[in-house]
Design a protein around this motif. Structure first.
Motif, mmCIF file in Angstrom:
data_model
loop_
_atom_site.group_PDB
_atom_site.id
_atom_site.type_symbol
_atom_site.label_atom_id
_atom_site.label_comp_id
_atom_site.label_asym_id
_atom_site.label_seq_id
_atom_site.Cartn_x
_atom_site.Cartn_y
_atom_site.Cartn_z
ATOM 1 N N LYS A 135 0.882 -1.183 0.098
ATOM 2 C CA LYS A 135 0.083 -0.105 -0.088
ATOM 3 C C LYS A 135 0.703 1.327 -0.135
ATOM 4 O O LYS A 135 0.550 2.322 -0.500
ATOM 5 N N TYR A 136 1.864 1.320 0.705
ATOM 6 C CA TYR A 136 2.860 2.531 0.840
ATOM 7 C C TYR A 136 4.269 1.967 -0.007
ATOM 8 O O TYR A 136 4.680 1.006 -0.019
ATOM 9 N N ARG A 150 -2.187 -4.987 18.411
ATOM 10 C CA ARG A 150 -2.553 -4.592 17.254
ATOM 11 C C ARG A 150 -1.048 -4.479 16.309
ATOM 12 O O ARG A 150 -0.061 -4.700 16.984
ATOM 13 N N GLN A 200 4.265 2.662 10.316
ATOM 14 C CA GLN A 200 4.777 3.942 10.829
ATOM 15 C C GLN A 200 5.615 4.333 9.755
ATOM 16 O O GLN A 200 6.487 3.586 9.058
ATOM 17 N N GLU A 243 2.399 7.482 12.799
ATOM 18 C CA GLU A 243 1.667 6.237 12.391
ATOM 19 C C GLU A 243 0.641 6.664 11.397
ATOM 20 O O GLU A 243 0.279 7.978 11.073
ATOM 21 N N VAL A 244 0.854 5.594 10.361
ATOM 22 C CA VAL A 244 -0.011 5.766 9.140
ATOM 23 C C VAL A 244 -1.155 4.987 9.296
ATOM 24 O O VAL A 244 -2.291 5.253 8.762
ATOM 25 N N GLU A 245 -1.000 3.739 9.845
ATOM 26 C CA GLU A 245 -2.275 2.726 9.853
ATOM 27 C C GLU A 245 -2.027 1.954 11.194
ATOM 28 O O GLU A 245 -1.058 1.440 11.361
ATOM 29 N N ILE A 297 -3.982 -1.652 12.796
ATOM 30 C CA ILE A 297 -4.709 -2.869 12.530
ATOM 31 C C ILE A 297 -4.952 -3.488 13.718
ATOM 32 O O ILE A 297 -3.949 -3.906 14.453
ATOM 33 N N ASP A 345 -9.210 -5.484 4.547
ATOM 34 C CA ASP A 345 -8.282 -5.568 3.460
ATOM 35 C C ASP A 345 -7.117 -6.599 3.435
ATOM 36 O O ASP A 345 -7.400 -7.259 4.501
ATOM 37 N N TYR A 364 -2.943 -7.580 2.971
ATOM 38 C CA TYR A 364 -1.596 -6.798 2.914
ATOM 39 C C TYR A 364 -0.617 -7.765 2.483
ATOM 40 O O TYR A 364 -0.314 -9.016 2.896
#
Length: 126
Positions: free
Chosen positions: A21-22, A34, A38, A50-52, A54, A82, A84
């Motif tokens: 994704k990145y 979790r 980052q 932090e980007v995401e 989960i 989603d 990954y």
């Protein structure tokens, strides 16, 4: 002011990885509850933002099997929302991530899963 999600004592695994994704290197932090992605921000002072996040409760479990698979350095992680593709630097880190996620989500160790499979097999044979 925002609270920090990760305490130093709670980190199970911390690795630099590539995520589909990145398009750049991401820091993966695995805690008991979790998975946190980052990205390094800043021009002079490099800080991880932090980007995401989960939740491990969102990782899919199909037929009692956690949706995490590994092929060499590539780990495929399936969540409710989603999918990954995570690429680690080496196989050892990828395997460690896979085992930690599987153990944490399922609540069992590999030997416990093997014993339950054997017991199910014996019961179907009888």
């Amino acid at each position: 002011m925002r609270k920090k999600i990760v305490d130093v004592d709670q980190v199970l695994l911390e690795e630099l990885v590539l995520v589909d994704k990145y398009k750049k290197e991401v820091k993966l932090v695995l805690t008991p509850n979790r998975i946190i992605f980052q990205i390094k921000k800043g021009f002079f002072k490099k800080v991880y933002k932090e980007v995401e996040v989960i939740l491990l409760s969102d990782v899919e479990v199909l037929d009692g099997k956690v949706c995490v698979s590994r092929k060499r350095e590539l780990v495929l992680l399936g969540t409710v929302d989603d999918r990954y593709e995570i690429i680690f630097e080496d196989r050892k880190a990828a395997k460690e991530f896979e085992v930690l996620v599987t153990n944490t989500v399922s609540g069992t160790k590999p030997i416990g899963r093997a014993i339950s499979k054997f017991v199910d097999f014996v019961q179907t044979v009888n």
